[in-house]
Design a protein around this motif. Structure first.
Motif, PDB file in Angstrom:
ATOM      1  N   GLY A   1      -3.675   1.526  -3.593  1.00  0.00           N
ATOM      2  CA  GLY A   1      -3.036   2.583  -3.693  1.00  0.00           C
ATOM      3  C   GLY A   1      -3.301   3.161  -5.225  1.00  0.00           C
ATOM      4  O   GLY A   1      -4.849   2.476  -5.519  1.00  0.00           O
ATOM      5  N   GLY A   2      -2.687   3.955  -5.847  1.00  0.00           N
ATOM      6  CA  GLY A   2      -2.825   4.281  -7.041  1.00  0.00           C
ATOM      7  C   GLY A   2      -2.524   3.185  -8.617  1.00  0.00           C
ATOM      8  O   GLY A   2      -2.572   2.084  -8.060  1.00  0.00           O
ATOM      9  N   LYS A   3      -3.055   3.625  -9.649  1.00  0.00           N
ATOM     10  CA  LYS A   3      -2.925   2.869 -10.592  1.00  0.00           C
ATOM     11  C   LYS A   3      -1.662   2.163 -11.290  1.00  0.00           C
ATOM     12  O   LYS A   3      -2.008   1.102 -11.305  1.00  0.00           O
ATOM     13  N   GLY A   4      -0.831   3.040 -10.921  1.00  0.00           N
ATOM     14  CA  GLY A   4       0.995   2.773 -10.861  1.00  0.00           C
ATOM     15  C   GLY A   4       0.927   1.158 -10.014  1.00  0.00           C
ATOM     16  O   GLY A   4       1.510   0.373 -10.265  1.00  0.00           O
ATOM     17  N   LEU A   5       0.692   1.591  -9.091  1.00  0.00           N
ATOM     18  CA  LEU A   5       1.075   0.474  -8.138  1.00  0.00           C
ATOM     19  C   LEU A   5       0.527  -0.706  -8.393  1.00  0.00           C
ATOM     20  O   LEU A   5       0.676  -1.958  -8.616  1.00  0.00           O
ATOM     21  N   VAL A   6      -0.566  -0.963  -9.009  1.00  0.00           N
ATOM     22  CA  VAL A   6      -0.973  -2.182  -8.843  1.00  0.00           C
ATOM     23  C   VAL A   6      -0.607  -2.860 -10.181  1.00  0.00           C
ATOM     24  O   VAL A   6      -1.006  -3.524 -10.357  1.00  0.00           O
ATOM     25  N   ALA A   7      -0.967  -1.516 -11.415  1.00  0.00           N
ATOM     26  CA  ALA A   7      -0.947  -2.653 -12.550  1.00  0.00           C
ATOM     27  C   ALA A   7       0.761  -2.792 -12.461  1.00  0.00           C
ATOM     28  O   ALA A   7       0.962  -3.659 -12.951  1.00  0.00           O
ATOM     29  N   ARG A   8       1.792  -2.443 -11.504  1.00  0.00           N
ATOM     30  CA  ARG A   8       3.402  -3.249 -11.256  1.00  0.00           C
ATOM     31  C   ARG A   8       2.790  -4.067 -10.643  1.00  0.00           C
ATOM     32  O   ARG A   8       3.302  -5.813 -11.042  1.00  0.00           O
TER      33      ARG A   8
ATOM     34  N   TYR B   1       0.422  -1.321  -0.324  1.00  0.00           N
ATOM     35  CA  TYR B   1      -0.024   0.430   0.018  1.00  0.00           C
ATOM     36  C   TYR B   1       0.672   1.303   0.380  1.00  0.00           C
ATOM     37  O   TYR B   1       2.117   1.514   0.426  1.00  0.00           O
ATOM     38  N   GLU B   2       0.562   2.550  -0.106  1.00  0.00           N
ATOM     39  CA  GLU B   2       0.696   3.633  -0.457  1.00  0.00           C
ATOM     40  C   GLU B   2       0.940   4.269   1.027  1.00  0.00           C
ATOM     41  O   GLU B   2       1.048   3.513   2.280  1.00  0.00           O
ATOM     42  N   SER B   3       0.379   5.685   1.181  1.00  0.00           N
ATOM     43  CA  SER B   3       0.722   6.604   2.115  1.00  0.00           C
ATOM     44  C   SER B   3      -0.055   7.062   3.325  1.00  0.00           C
ATOM     45  O   SER B   3       0.438   6.971   4.729  1.00  0.00           O
ATOM     46  N   ARG B   4      -1.103   6.216   3.364  1.00  0.00           N
ATOM     47  CA  ARG B   4      -2.453   6.609   4.283  1.00  0.00           C
ATOM     48  C   ARG B   4      -1.980   5.200   5.716  1.00  0.00           C
ATOM     49  O   ARG B   4      -2.385   4.305   5.054  1.00  0.00           O
ATOM     50  N   PRO B   5      -1.294   5.782   6.491  1.00  0.00           N
ATOM     51  CA  PRO B   5      -1.200   4.886   7.638  1.00  0.00           C
ATOM     52  C   PRO B   5      -2.204   3.968   8.305  1.00  0.00           C
ATOM     53  O   PRO B   5      -1.726   3.122   8.793  1.00  0.00           O
ATOM     54  N   ASN B   6      -3.606   4.161   8.322  1.00  0.00           N
ATOM     55  CA  ASN B   6      -4.421   3.491   9.047  1.00  0.00           C
ATOM     56  C   ASN B   6      -4.541   2.091   7.908  1.00  0.00           C
ATOM     57  O   ASN B   6      -5.482   1.457   8.331  1.00  0.00           O
ATOM     58  N   VAL B   7      -4.417   2.375   6.553  1.00  0.00           N
ATOM     59  CA  VAL B   7      -3.910   1.269   6.189  1.00  0.00           C
ATOM     60  C   VAL B   7      -3.055  -0.296   6.968  1.00  0.00           C
ATOM     61  O   VAL B   7      -3.687  -1.124   7.034  1.00  0.00           O
ATOM     62  N   THR B   8      -2.400   0.129   7.780  1.00  0.00           N
ATOM     63  CA  THR B   8      -1.244  -0.670   8.294  1.00  0.00           C
ATOM     64  C   THR B   8      -2.603  -1.067   9.843  1.00  0.00           C
ATOM     65  O   THR B   8      -2.865  -2.755   9.804  1.00  0.00           O
ATOM     66  N   ALA B   9      -2.940  -0.535  10.253  1.00  0.00           N
ATOM     67  CA  ALA B   9      -4.386  -0.668  10.667  1.00  0.00           C
ATOM     68  C   ALA B   9      -5.640  -2.231  10.956  1.00  0.00           C
ATOM     69  O   ALA B   9      -6.094  -2.854  11.062  1.00  0.00           O
ATOM     70  N   ASP B  10      -5.850  -1.319   9.725  1.00  0.00           N
ATOM     71  CA  ASP B  10      -6.813  -1.857   8.807  1.00  0.00           C
ATOM     72  C   ASP B  10      -6.994  -3.319   8.618  1.00  0.00           C
ATOM     73  O   ASP B  10      -7.810  -4.456   8.136  1.00  0.00           O
ATOM     74  N   ALA B  11      -5.826  -2.946   7.735  1.00  0.00           N
ATOM     75  CA  ALA B  11      -5.501  -4.200   6.918  1.00  0.00           C
ATOM     76  C   ALA B  11      -4.962  -5.448   8.446  1.00  0.00           C
ATOM     77  O   ALA B  11      -5.343  -6.396   7.757  1.00  0.00           O
ATOM     78  N   ALA B  12      -4.467  -5.050   8.189  1.00  0.00           N
ATOM     79  CA  ALA B  12      -3.762  -6.277   9.727  1.00  0.00           C
ATOM     80  C   ALA B  12      -5.078  -6.579  11.101  1.00  0.00           C
ATOM     81  O   ALA B  12      -5.117  -7.585  10.788  1.00  0.00           O
ATOM     82  N   ALA B  13      -6.187  -5.965  10.935  1.00  0.00           N
ATOM     83  CA  ALA B  13      -7.700  -5.935  11.620  1.00  0.00           C
ATOM     84  C   ALA B  13      -8.721  -7.456  10.893  1.00  0.00           C
ATOM     85  O   ALA B  13      -8.576  -8.045  11.395  1.00  0.00           O
ATOM     86  N   LEU B  14      -8.596  -6.501   9.875  1.00  0.00           N
ATOM     87  CA  LEU B  14      -9.482  -7.310   8.296  1.00  0.00           C
ATOM     88  C   LEU B  14      -9.005  -8.890   8.355  1.00  0.00           C
ATOM     89  O   LEU B  14      -9.238  -9.879   8.512  1.00  0.00           O
ATOM     90  N   CYS B  15      -7.387  -9.307   7.796  1.00  0.00           N
ATOM     91  CA  CYS B  15      -6.663 -10.271   8.508  1.00  0.00           C
ATOM     92  C   CYS B  15      -6.678 -11.357   9.591  1.00  0.00           C
ATOM     93  O   CYS B  15      -7.203 -12.813   9.312  1.00  0.00           O
ATOM     94  N   LEU B  16      -6.412 -10.162  10.657  1.00  0.00           N
ATOM     95  CA  LEU B  16      -6.565 -11.453  11.831  1.00  0.00           C
ATOM     96  C   LEU B  16      -7.653 -11.596  11.827  1.00  0.00           C
ATOM     97  O   LEU B  16      -8.181 -13.215  12.381  1.00  0.00           O
ATOM     98  N   ARG B  17      -8.840 -11.588  12.161  1.00  0.00           N
ATOM     99  CA  ARG B  17      -9.996 -11.619  12.351  1.00  0.00           C
ATOM    100  C   ARG B  17     -10.792 -12.569  11.114  1.00  0.00           C
ATOM    101  O   ARG B  17     -11.578 -13.533  11.462  1.00  0.00           O
ATOM    102  N   SER B  18     -10.166 -12.462  10.080  1.00  0.00           N
ATOM    103  CA  SER B  18     -10.006 -13.882   9.256  1.00  0.00           C
ATOM    104  C   SER B  18      -8.970 -15.434   9.349  1.00  0.00           C
ATOM    105  O   SER B  18      -9.410 -15.813   8.618  1.00  0.00           O
TER     106      SER B  18
END
Lengths: 424, 424
Positions: free
Chosen positions: B214-221, B132-149
């Motif tokens: 993240g943005g198009k460039g990241l996803v495409a890569r 992911y890119e610059s939003r630090p909240n993704v660190t917590a959001d993604a961690a929470a969703l992965c752990l919950r599942s």
């Protein structure tokens, strides 16, 4: 179309053209009803029966060419068609016609917090590429499953079956035409050039999914090169674990069946794990050896039967697909599950036990597509699971896992039914 | 761990080591109960609140570095944390803790033709890589969703948020530790070297799925380079079609909302299609222009409002993510659906109409992850769909489609419960 002199860029164009036709036909097919699709398949089965002479003639060409090229007896047997096999192919198509149509099924429905209705509805995936080897029946099986689920298919079979495949495809397409369905929904690749396969694998956005059906080499190449998502079936290194509390007769019967019923299918057991506290390991091994199986084992397994030869490290990771079995004696269920975690290909593993707690642990903790209690791994099959058919057994983790039939050939869309909602 | 001087081969080794740790932790996590996982997430939320000072301090470092590097105001705003945002992050984790655990759900159960019991049971996917890119909240959001599942995660955030991500991750891991869960289930990549991302993308068999956010460039890569399956969200070129039979007020309100509520989200409308038989196209365009939106249209759209500038061919394929809208006037629903088929990115499309037959056709025939009737495309969001959260909106066709939350982070296994069956 003769395309034997195409340049590489031409193959990209060829796939683009085929995909365009297939996708246009799929959009028409998506509007066909359940009954229309079923009728189309019945017409295809009928056309195969009607055209049996020309299909068998085409097959005779393939057989003659195969003999000339020195194909093995087993390969020629896979290639061969006769009246019975053709009838089986037609019957299998009719069987798929009789399966319930997955398209349109509402997976779940709910009200959103903002009050609009929400449904997830099953829809076809789109255009599916099937890459397979020498069995001509795959042409009809794959075509039937794709059509039943509203998908278009681009079929690319093995060169050794090219005349058979063309004849089967022509009959299938004629049936669809007669039933008023778009026959271009099911296309056969017009060239056997491998560059065309390469172009298929790269056709992301044009082909929605590739299903490779064939040996390890084919599947590995597809997985390595594909930019299109692949529903792959790799090895079936299937384990059976005879727990300390297994009923001896059941253990023996299931173990012999799991190995020897048919040794060449992916659900055949390749490694037997015996709990050291199970009392009748000797009898199980004797029965398997008596059935004509070569045994390769660790030291403790060698002590159980003199016919057990020493296994080397590679044996634990080998899919023999033959009358050979690796055997290890383990101290307990934990050691068995560790062995499985280290060596399984994630296909099918079974525990034989009368101990419910052990069975429950095994089913929960062994991480394979199929986990079994007190049953033969040879049951790993879409037909045996009541799915009516299968396009393959997926050993990956995403989309569909284990036997894949019609449901695995669908995706879904979200339908929102609002009454003028704007988001606050 | 400092890894700035690693060679390329070392990155492969690094990912192997991280994957090994993550997978071992995931196996422990798989044995945790619903309540234990929920308690772990609540402890993580609490730790983030307790450590807010050090997290905000770390974020201040990132902000200072970002200003020095000349990040735009919008980028700095995405990066910034304050007490309120940190509380929102902790609250979001608690919200995920309150969602139902998908693991263990029986998807279907049946008897096989041979009489054994068959269940498909939901299980975690395994180890999920999040890039992911610059939003630090993704660190917590993604961690929470992965752990919950029940999944392990390997998180790789943007360099500009590195101190914030490390501090958030440390607090999250501390919470898991305190709750007795394996904190190595959630790992943060210890290096920002892009070679390590490359090694992640190639780690088939070690990492089970990659989610780029993240943005198009990241996803495409990521899509270009990955050998690991990717759950990708590409563009959101969302269309709204105002049908001849739309209620004018509803059409105007929804169109303004779909474009202007927030222009930077993937569910924002980018193209408006107006049926030439709809009477009040002028009013709709006037309202959108009055709200501060630039309009680019075809000839007939230009006749509806003098502020409509000529659109060029590129406009129809552009995700503006800004206060710009392309507008076309179409003759009927068929032309609208053709335009959508040609230009949509498969994300979200809406029809505004009081004509049920037209609505039904649109919902059935438009092939996007989300299709809407009489609602704003801005509702395309896991929270708005009642999923409680989302890890992204998938625009691919396999595995999961549209908003992906906990269910999309699971797969299934088949459990066979036999009573000694051998296959005939």
């Amino acid at each position: 179309m003769t395309t034997d002199t195409l340049e590489k860029t031409d193959f990209t164009q060829l796939i683009e053209d085929l995909a365009k036709k297939g996708r246009a036909a799929q959009r028409k097919l998506a509007r066909a009803s359940d009954a229309e699709k079923a009728a189309g398949l019945r017409a295809a089965a009928k056309a195969i029966r009607t055209d049996s002479d020309s299909i068998l003639e085409a097959n005779a060409k393939d057989m003659a060419a195969g003999e000339e090229r020195g194909l093995t007896g087993a390969m020629l047997d896979r290639l061969k068609l006769d009246e019975d096999r053709l009838e089986a192919i037609a019957g299998a198509i009719e069987n798929v016609a009789g399966l319930p149509d997955p398209v349109g099924e509402v997976i779940d429905s709910r009200s959103s917090p903002s009050g609009f209705g929400l449904e997830r509805v099953r829809i076809p995936i789109g255009l599916i590429g099937i890459i397979y080897e020498s069995r001509p029946n795959v042409t009809a099986d794959a075509a039937a499953l794709c059509l039943r689920s509203g998908n278009a298919a681009l079929l690319r079979g093995g060169s050794e079956a090219i005349h058979s495949n063309r004849a089967l495809h022509a009959a299938f397409a004629k049936g669809l035409d007669e039933a008023g369905l778009p026959s271009e929904a099911i296309q056969l690749m017009p060239t056997q050039d491998r560059e065309a396969v390469g172009a298929m694998l790269k056709a992301a956005g044009l082909i929605d999914m590739i299903v490779p059906r064939g040996g390890k080499g084919l599947v590995a190449r597809v997985q390595q090169d594909a930019r299109v998502p692949v529903l792959a079936h790799l090895d079936g290194i299937c384990h059976t674990f005879i727990h300390a509390d297994a009923k001896p007769d059941m253990a023996r019967e299931i173990a012999v069946n799991a190995k020897m019923r048919r040794t060449g299918i992916c659900g055949a057991m390749e490694t037997l794990l015996i709990d050291s506290h199970f009392g009748e390991g000797e009898k199980v091994l004797a029965a398997i050896a008596d059935a004509g199986c070569e045994l390769r084992g660790d030291e403790r397994a060698q002590q159980l039967d003199s016919r057990v030869k020493p296994a080397d490290a590679e044996d634990w990771d080998t899919e023999y697909l033959d009358a050979i079995l690796s055997v290890a004696v383990v101290d307990d269920i934990d050691e068995a599950m560790e062995h499985i975690a280290a060596h399984s290909s994630g296909h099918t593993e079974a525990i034989i036990t009368d101990n419910d707690e052990a069975a429950q642990r095994f089913l929960a903790e062994v991480d394979s597509a199929i986990v079994m209690h007190n049953a033969s791994t040879q049951f790993a099959d879409g037909g045996e699971f009541g799915l009516g058919a299968e396009i393959g057994i997926a050993t990956g983790r995403l989309h569909a896992r284990g036997p894949v039939a019609l449901e695995g050939l669908t995706t879904y869309k979200w339908q929102v039914k609002g009454s003028g909602q704007a988001r606050p």
